[in-house]
Scaffold this motif. Structure first.
Motif, short mmCIF file in Angstrom:
data_model
loop_
_atom_site.label_atom_id
_atom_site.label_comp_id
_atom_site.label_asym_id
_atom_site.label_seq_id
_atom_site.Cartn_x
_atom_site.Cartn_y
_atom_site.Cartn_z
N THR A 1 44.40 21.57 58.71
CA THR A 1 44.70 21.75 57.28
C THR A 1 46.07 22.40 57.13
N ARG A 2 46.89 21.82 56.24
CA ARG A 2 48.19 22.41 55.91
C ARG A 2 48.14 22.98 54.49
N TYR A 3 48.61 24.22 54.38
CA TYR A 3 48.62 24.89 53.08
C TYR A 3 50.06 24.92 52.55
N PHE A 4 50.24 24.47 51.30
CA PHE A 4 51.56 24.36 50.67
C PHE A 4 51.68 25.35 49.52
N SER A 5 52.92 25.67 49.20
CA SER A 5 53.20 26.49 48.01
C SER A 5 54.60 26.19 47.50
N GLN A 6 54.80 26.44 46.22
CA GLN A 6 56.13 26.39 45.62
C GLN A 6 56.71 27.80 45.66
N ASN A 7 57.94 27.92 46.15
CA ASN A 7 58.53 29.25 46.34
C ASN A 7 59.95 29.32 45.79
N LYS A 8 60.36 30.54 45.54
CA LYS A 8 61.77 30.84 45.28
C LYS A 8 62.41 31.18 46.62
N MET A 9 63.40 30.40 47.05
CA MET A 9 64.05 30.62 48.34
C MET A 9 65.39 31.35 48.11
N VAL A 10 65.54 32.48 48.77
CA VAL A 10 66.75 33.28 48.65
C VAL A 10 67.43 33.36 50.02
N ILE A 11 68.66 32.87 50.10
CA ILE A 11 69.44 32.92 51.34
C ILE A 11 70.56 33.94 51.16
N THR A 12 70.59 34.93 52.04
CA THR A 12 71.60 36.00 51.97
C THR A 12 72.45 35.97 53.22
N ARG A 13 73.77 35.99 53.04
CA ARG A 13 74.70 36.02 54.17
C ARG A 13 75.47 37.33 54.15
N VAL A 14 75.37 38.06 55.23
CA VAL A 14 76.06 39.34 55.36
C VAL A 14 76.85 39.32 56.67
N SER A 15 78.09 39.86 56.63
CA SER A 15 78.95 39.84 57.82
C SER A 15 79.33 41.25 58.23
N ASP A 16 79.17 41.54 59.50
CA ASP A 16 79.74 42.75 60.09
C ASP A 16 81.04 42.34 60.77
N ASN A 17 82.14 42.93 60.35
CA ASN A 17 83.47 42.45 60.74
C ASN A 17 84.23 43.49 61.55
N ILE A 18 84.99 43.00 62.52
CA ILE A 18 86.01 43.81 63.18
C ILE A 18 87.31 43.03 63.04
#
Length: 430
Positions: free
Chosen positions: A232-249
């Motif tokens: 059995t596969r369970y599905f849902s509708q979701n809000k997808m949030v993609i966050t990009r963070v950079s640690d820089n030198i």
């Protein structure tokens, strides 16, 4: 000047026509070019050049006539603070315009503004003949700035290290988080010494790229075995949030070429092409929120057991960026109380990033490259007494937009202060 010389020649010719001593009857012109100049004390010896206009017909014939540069009694600069290279001249040696040179001795002590007033005096042997000098500017006032700005700005602002924190503006509530460090070297061009200065920065900070939010994504959040051949596969509708963070030198260097001389001595604008290298460790977080429209269906195929999908997944990758800023401006406003610097740049960017692909069933971690046009803005604000520094930056590209922005709060230190942290314990106790 030409009119005065013609007058001098005519008067000399008339004197000769009547059998008179030319020098006894002639007039002359000796004058400073300016009546006021301003200079500043520094931590090194400085030389003040003062031009004098000479208008003497046939100067070689003026025997026993002298020009002296004398110090007026109203001067407030101590005698120990300056030194003439030469101040007494014979008319015979004044064939063309002269330059008086004065050595202003080095001084790191903050004092107050002083003045040095010079006057031109002329003599025939010991007789004052000043009434025959038709020069207009026989006195000059030299204003000597105390050098306070020079001393303070060099010690307080030019070479500084910073240690503090980035503001995490990814989360809903902005808070101080993660280490920020930097070392900035700011050597501005100095008038009459070097036409080009430079700015160098070595830093480590955190910047946010973006937050991408999608409100209608269908996903499988759980798989559960039903029989040996079905699950059995369970599905849902979701809000997808993609966050990009950079640690820089990063390392940044830029020459500084003054564009114009401002009437405000604390404010300077420079043309500043730049070169910058940045190593980014990029953290990409994907989060599924607010599940709705829950559903399930039966799918053919067995599974070893129940699998629950994570709501949050992370991917970390290394990226490298080279920026060449052909067009750049650097604005610096620095006083004994505050330092404010702004740098803006536009130019070419070369970006290297991981480009994963499958080769014979295995993942190949190759490197991709993008060419782009970048624009950058950085601002630094440092309070002199406490060293508290607020810094903000934004960077983006034109062809493949990807903004990076960040805010930091730090404490500025002189390098010798940081060095004392690493001294042995036995030395600290002394």
């Amino acid at each position: 000047m030409k009119t005065n010389l013609l007058l001098l020649f005519l008067l000399g010719w008339v004197g000769m026509a009547f059998g008179q001593d030319v020098n006894e009857r002639s007039i002359f012109e000796l004058s400073f070019e300016n009546d006021t100049i301003k200079v500043s004390k520094t931590s090194k010896d400085e030389y003040i050049s003062i031009p004098i206009k000479i208008g003497i017909v046939d100067a070689a014939t003026w025997k026993d006539y002298k020009l002296n540069v004398e110090v007026d009694e109203v001067s407030t600069l101590p005698l120990s603070d300056y030194e003439f290279e030469e101040k007494n001249f014979n008319f015979c040696d004044l064939q063309k315009n002269k330059v008086i040179s004065i050595k202003l001795k080095k001084d790191d002590v903050v004092d107050r503004d002083r003045i040095l007033v010079l006057k031109l005096k002329t003599y025939n042997k010991d007789k004052d003949i000043e009434e025959r000098n038709i020069g207009l500017k026989k006195k000059i006032v030299i204003i000597i700035h105390d050098g306070k700005d020079h001393v303070n700005l060099f010690n307080e602002y030019n070479i500084l290290a910073y240690l503090g924190t980035n503001f995490d503006i990814v989360e809903s509530k902005t808070k101080a988080k993660n280490l920020f460090f930097a070392t900035n070297i700011f050597i501005p061009p100095i008038e009459r010494k070097n036409k080009i200065g430079f700015y160098f920065s070595l830093y480590g900070n955190r910047t946010m790229s973006d937050i991408d939010s999608t409100g209608n994504v269908s996903r499988v959040y759980k798989i559960e075995p039903l029989t040996d051949s079905t699950h059995t596969r369970y599905f849902s509708q979701n809000k997808m949030v993609i966050t990009r963070v950079s640690d820089n030198i990063g390392a940044f260097i830029s020459p500084l070429i003054k564009i114009f001389k401002s009437s405000n001595k604390h404010l300077n604008l420079y043309y500043s092409p730049s070169l910058e290298f940045i190593w980014r460790k990029v953290d990409i977080t994907t989060e599924f929120k607010d599940p709705s429209n829950l559903n399930s269906n039966i799918v053919t195929g067995g599974v070893p057991g129940t699998m629950v999908m994570d709501n949050i997944s992370r991917k970390i990758q290394n990226e490298y960026t080279f920026n060449f800023g052909a067009a750049g401006l650097f604005l610096a406003y620095q006083t004994s109380a505050v330092s404010f610097r702004v740098h803006a740049s536009v130019g070419y960017s070369s970006h290297f990033y991981p480009s994963n692909s499958l080769v014979k069933g295995m993942e190949d971690e190759s490197v991709g490259r993008k060419h782009d046009i970048f624009f950058l803005g950085r601002a630094w604000l440092t309070e002199a007494k406490t060293g508290v520094t607020l810094q903000a930056e934004i960077m983006n590209t034109a062809l493949h937009p990807r903004p990076f922005f960040g805010v930091t709060l730090s404490k500025a230190f002189r390098l010798e202060e940081i060095g004392s942290i690493f001294t042995p314990l036995t030395d600290r106790s002394k």
